[in-house]
Design a protein around this motif. Structure first.
Motif, PDB file in Angstrom:
ATOM      1  N   GLU A   1      27.127 -44.958-121.358  1.00 34.71           N
ATOM      2  CA  GLU A   1      26.268 -43.853-120.951  1.00 34.71           C
ATOM      3  C   GLU A   1      24.803 -44.189-121.188  1.00 34.71           C
ATOM      4  O   GLU A   1      23.937 -43.876-120.373  1.00 34.71           O
ATOM      5  N   LYS A   2      24.523 -44.854-122.314  1.00 31.29           N
ATOM      6  CA  LYS A   2      23.144 -45.223-122.626  1.00 31.29           C
ATOM      7  C   LYS A   2      22.623 -46.233-121.614  1.00 31.29           C
ATOM      8  O   LYS A   2      21.491 -46.133-121.140  1.00 31.29           O
ATOM      9  N   ASN A   3      23.474 -47.216-121.278  1.00 34.68           N
ATOM     10  CA  ASN A   3      23.065 -48.219-120.297  1.00 34.68           C
ATOM     11  C   ASN A   3      22.810 -47.590-118.935  1.00 34.68           C
ATOM     12  O   ASN A   3      21.860 -47.951-118.238  1.00 34.68           O
ATOM     13  N   VAL A   4      23.678 -46.646-118.559  1.00 36.93           N
ATOM     14  CA  VAL A   4      23.496 -45.957-117.283  1.00 36.93           C
ATOM     15  C   VAL A   4      22.201 -45.168-117.296  1.00 36.93           C
ATOM     16  O   VAL A   4      21.441 -45.156-116.325  1.00 36.93           O
ATOM     17  N   LEU A   5      21.925 -44.504-118.439  1.00 36.12           N
ATOM     18  CA  LEU A   5      20.703 -43.717-118.562  1.00 36.12           C
ATOM     19  C   LEU A   5      19.475 -44.612-118.448  1.00 36.12           C
ATOM     20  O   LEU A   5      18.521 -44.296-117.731  1.00 36.12           O
ATOM     21  N   VAL A   6      19.504 -45.748-119.153  1.00 41.50           N
ATOM     22  CA  VAL A   6      18.380 -46.687-119.088  1.00 41.50           C
ATOM     23  C   VAL A   6      18.215 -47.222-117.674  1.00 41.50           C
ATOM     24  O   VAL A   6      17.103 -47.339-117.160  1.00 41.50           O
ATOM     25  N   LYS A   7      19.347 -47.523-117.035  1.00 43.78           N
ATOM     26  CA  LYS A   7      19.302 -48.031-115.666  1.00 43.78           C
ATOM     27  C   LYS A   7      18.689 -46.999-114.729  1.00 43.78           C
ATOM     28  O   LYS A   7      17.848 -47.324-113.886  1.00 43.78           O
ATOM     29  N   ASN A   8      19.112 -45.740-114.896  1.00 40.59           N
ATOM     30  CA  ASN A   8      18.564 -44.671-114.059  1.00 40.59           C
ATOM     31  C   ASN A   8      17.069 -44.497-114.298  1.00 40.59           C
ATOM     32  O   ASN A   8      16.293 -44.287-113.365  1.00 40.59           O
ATOM     33  N   GLU A   9      16.685 -44.570-115.586  1.00 40.97           N
ATOM     34  CA  GLU A   9      15.267 -44.432-115.907  1.00 40.97           C
ATOM     35  C   GLU A   9      14.460 -45.573-115.288  1.00 40.97           C
ATOM     36  O   GLU A   9      13.367 -45.361-114.762  1.00 40.97           O
ATOM     37  N   ASN A  10      15.021 -46.789-115.342  1.00 41.50           N
ATOM     38  CA  ASN A  10      14.331 -47.932-114.743  1.00 41.50           C
ATOM     39  C   ASN A  10      14.203 -47.773-113.236  1.00 41.50           C
ATOM     40  O   ASN A  10      13.170 -48.096-112.643  1.00 41.50           O
ATOM     41  N   GLU A  11      15.285 -47.271-112.621  1.00 40.06           N
ATOM     42  CA  GLU A  11      15.244 -47.066-111.178  1.00 40.06           C
ATOM     43  C   GLU A  11      14.226 -46.001-110.808  1.00 40.06           C
ATOM     44  O   GLU A  11      13.494 -46.129-109.823  1.00 40.06           O
TER      45      GLU A  11
ATOM     46  N   SER B   1      11.551 -45.226-112.552  1.00 37.34           N
ATOM     47  CA  SER B   1      10.221 -45.813-112.758  1.00 37.34           C
ATOM     48  C   SER B   1       9.851 -46.716-111.593  1.00 37.34           C
ATOM     49  O   SER B   1       8.712 -46.731-111.130  1.00 37.34           O
ATOM     50  N   ARG B   2      10.855 -47.471-111.106  1.00 36.78           N
ATOM     51  CA  ARG B   2      10.609 -48.367-109.981  1.00 36.78           C
ATOM     52  C   ARG B   2      10.255 -47.570-108.726  1.00 36.78           C
ATOM     53  O   ARG B   2       9.364 -47.932-107.961  1.00 36.78           O
ATOM     54  N   GLU B   3      10.964 -46.451-108.518  1.00 34.42           N
ATOM     55  CA  GLU B   3      10.684 -45.611-107.356  1.00 34.42           C
ATOM     56  C   GLU B   3       9.281 -45.018-107.429  1.00 34.42           C
ATOM     57  O   GLU B   3       8.553 -44.985-106.436  1.00 34.42           O
ATOM     58  N   VAL B   4       8.905 -44.552-108.636  1.00 28.27           N
ATOM     59  CA  VAL B   4       7.559 -43.987-108.807  1.00 28.27           C
ATOM     60  C   VAL B   4       6.505 -45.046-108.544  1.00 28.27           C
ATOM     61  O   VAL B   4       5.497 -44.802-107.881  1.00 28.27           O
ATOM     62  N   SER B   5       6.753 -46.264-109.057  1.00 28.11           N
ATOM     63  CA  SER B   5       5.805 -47.362-108.859  1.00 28.11           C
ATOM     64  C   SER B   5       5.674 -47.710-107.384  1.00 28.11           C
ATOM     65  O   SER B   5       4.577 -47.940-106.873  1.00 28.11           O
ATOM     66  N   GLN B   6       6.836 -47.733-106.701  1.00 27.43           N
ATOM     67  CA  GLN B   6       6.811 -48.040-105.275  1.00 27.43           C
ATOM     68  C   GLN B   6       6.049 -46.976-104.487  1.00 27.43           C
ATOM     69  O   GLN B   6       5.278 -47.283-103.574  1.00 27.43           O
ATOM     70  N   LYS B   7       6.269 -45.709-104.847  1.00 25.65           N
ATOM     71  CA  LYS B   7       5.556 -44.624-104.169  1.00 25.65           C
ATOM     72  C   LYS B   7       4.054 -44.730-104.422  1.00 25.65           C
ATOM     73  O   LYS B   7       3.239 -44.529-103.524  1.00 25.65           O
ATOM     74  N   ARG B   8       3.688 -45.057-105.665  1.00 20.36           N
ATOM     75  CA  ARG B   8       2.274 -45.179-106.011  1.00 20.36           C
ATOM     76  C   ARG B   8       1.635 -46.323-105.231  1.00 20.36           C
ATOM     77  O   ARG B   8       0.532 -46.200-104.703  1.00 20.36           O
ATOM     78  N   ASN B   9       2.367 -47.447-105.148  1.00 19.25           N
ATOM     79  CA  ASN B   9       1.846 -48.585-104.393  1.00 19.25           C
ATOM     80  C   ASN B   9       1.705 -48.246-102.917  1.00 19.25           C
ATOM     81  O   ASN B   9       0.764 -48.677-102.248  1.00 19.25           O
ATOM     82  N   SER B  10       2.675 -47.458-102.419  1.00 14.62           N
ATOM     83  CA  SER B  10       2.610 -47.063-101.008  1.00 14.62           C
ATOM     84  C   SER B  10       1.374 -46.219-100.743  1.00 14.62           C
ATOM     85  O   SER B  10       0.679 -46.381 -99.736  1.00 14.62           O
ATOM     86  N   VAL B  11       1.097 -45.298-101.680  1.00  9.43           N
ATOM     87  CA  VAL B  11      -0.082 -44.439-101.535  1.00  9.43           C
ATOM     88  C   VAL B  11      -1.352 -45.275-101.572  1.00  9.43           C
ATOM     89  O   VAL B  11      -2.269 -45.097-100.758  1.00  9.43           O
ATOM     90  N   LEU B  12      -1.406 -46.223-102.537  1.00  8.29           N
ATOM     91  CA  LEU B  12      -2.592 -47.078-102.649  1.00  8.29           C
ATOM     92  C   LEU B  12      -2.759 -47.949-101.410  1.00  8.29           C
ATOM     93  O   LEU B  12      -3.874 -48.138-100.910  1.00  8.29           O
ATOM     94  N   ASN B  13      -1.658 -48.490-100.908  1.00  8.48           N
ATOM     95  CA  ASN B  13      -1.722 -49.324 -99.708  1.00  8.48           C
ATOM     96  C   ASN B  13      -2.195 -48.519 -98.507  1.00  8.48           C
ATOM     97  O   ASN B  13      -2.986 -48.998 -97.684  1.00  8.48           O
ATOM     98  N   PHE B  14      -1.672 -47.286 -98.413  1.00  9.30           N
ATOM     99  CA  PHE B  14      -2.087 -46.429 -97.304  1.00  9.30           C
ATOM    100  C   PHE B  14      -3.572 -46.101 -97.403  1.00  9.30           C
ATOM    101  O   PHE B  14      -4.307 -46.120 -96.416  1.00  9.30           O
ATOM    102  N   LYS B  15      -4.032 -45.834 -98.629  1.00  6.18           N
ATOM    103  CA  LYS B  15      -5.445 -45.517 -98.848  1.00  6.18           C
ATOM    104  C   LYS B  15      -6.322 -46.702 -98.475  1.00  6.18           C
ATOM    105  O   LYS B  15      -7.359 -46.564 -97.818  1.00  6.18           O
ATOM    106  N   ASP B  16      -5.879 -47.898 -98.894  1.00  3.55           N
ATOM    107  CA  ASP B  16      -6.649 -49.105 -98.598  1.00  3.55           C
ATOM    108  C   ASP B  16      -6.683 -49.373 -97.096  1.00  3.55           C
ATOM    109  O   ASP B  16      -7.721 -49.720 -96.524  1.00  3.55           O
ATOM    110  N   LEU B  17      -5.505 -49.180 -96.472  1.00  2.00           N
ATOM    111  CA  LEU B  17      -5.430 -49.380 -95.030  1.00  2.00           C
ATOM    112  C   LEU B  17      -6.319 -48.394 -94.296  1.00  2.00           C
ATOM    113  O   LEU B  17      -7.015 -48.737 -93.337  1.00  2.00           O
TER     114      LEU B  17
END
Length: 205
Positions: free
Chosen positions: A140-150, A152-168
């Motif tokens: 359960e802990k590993n699943v929780l950590v995995k979900n948290e990592n996923e 975080s990755r999604e948030v990072s990807q969304k943030r990068n998308s916003v920054l890329n769109f702004k730059d574009l």
């Protein structure tokens, strides 16, 4: 093993406290060596198990024999440890006497070997359950950590998308606005030069 033997004796004593108020009240309520001997004979007359017959033989040093009742009556002193055990006067160490006490009050599982085996099995089950629970918590802990990592990755990807769109968007605006300014400045410069030339021509004339 000593702890298990103590548990075995305690369990037999508890069973005795129950049985002494039951069918064999006359034999058990105020136990004596003679009463316990007579009760033992009654019990063994009624289809004893092989384990019980072995207990009988180990303590009394004779095999149970229906035809030897008179000889059996001479075995009264062998029941003294059981008598004092039931009365709470002694803590017996003779495993054969303890096992025969278990037979007299019909305690199960008996003899001690079977009781000990059952305790070991129960302990193994408990250890297995605890281990399974620990493993489950780890999963359960590993699943929780995995979900948290996923996440975080999604948030990072969304943030990068916003920054890329702004730059574009910024680059696009520059590309659209900057040429317009260049053309305006160039036209203004040409007009200024033309006006200057016209002024000089008129002045010379």
């Amino acid at each position: 093993m000593n702890n298990t033997l103590e548990e075995y004796k305690k369990a037999i004593k508890i069973k005795y406290e129950i049985e002494k108020e039951g069918e064999y009240f006359d034999f058990l309520h105020h136990p004596s060596r003679g009463k316990l001997r007579d009760l033992c004979w009654l019990i063994f007359e009624d289809n004893p198990t092989q384990d019980d017959l072995k207990v009988f033989r180990n303590l009394l040093c004779v095999d149970f024999d229906y035809t030897q009742k008179n000889k059996f009556r001479n075995q009264k002193d062998k029941f003294r440890p059981i008598e004092t055990f039931f009365k709470g006067e002694t803590d017996p160490s003779n495993i054969d006497a303890i096992n025969l006490a278990a037979v007299i009050v019909d305690f199960q599982p008996r003899p001690f070997k079977k009781f000990n085996e059952k305790c070991r099995i129960e302990e193994a089950k408990q250890v297995k359950n605890v281990t399974a629970e620990i493993d489950s918590n780890g999963i359960e802990k590993n699943v929780l950590v995995k979900n948290e990592n996923e996440e975080s990755r999604e948030v990072s990807q969304k943030r990068n998308s916003v920054l890329n769109f702004k730059d574009l968007f910024s680059k696009t605006m520059v590309q659209k606005i900057y040429p317009r300014k260049i053309i305006t400045v160039a036209v203004g410069a040409v007009a200024l030069v033309s006006s200057a030339c016209l002024y000089l021509v008129q002045k010379k004339s």
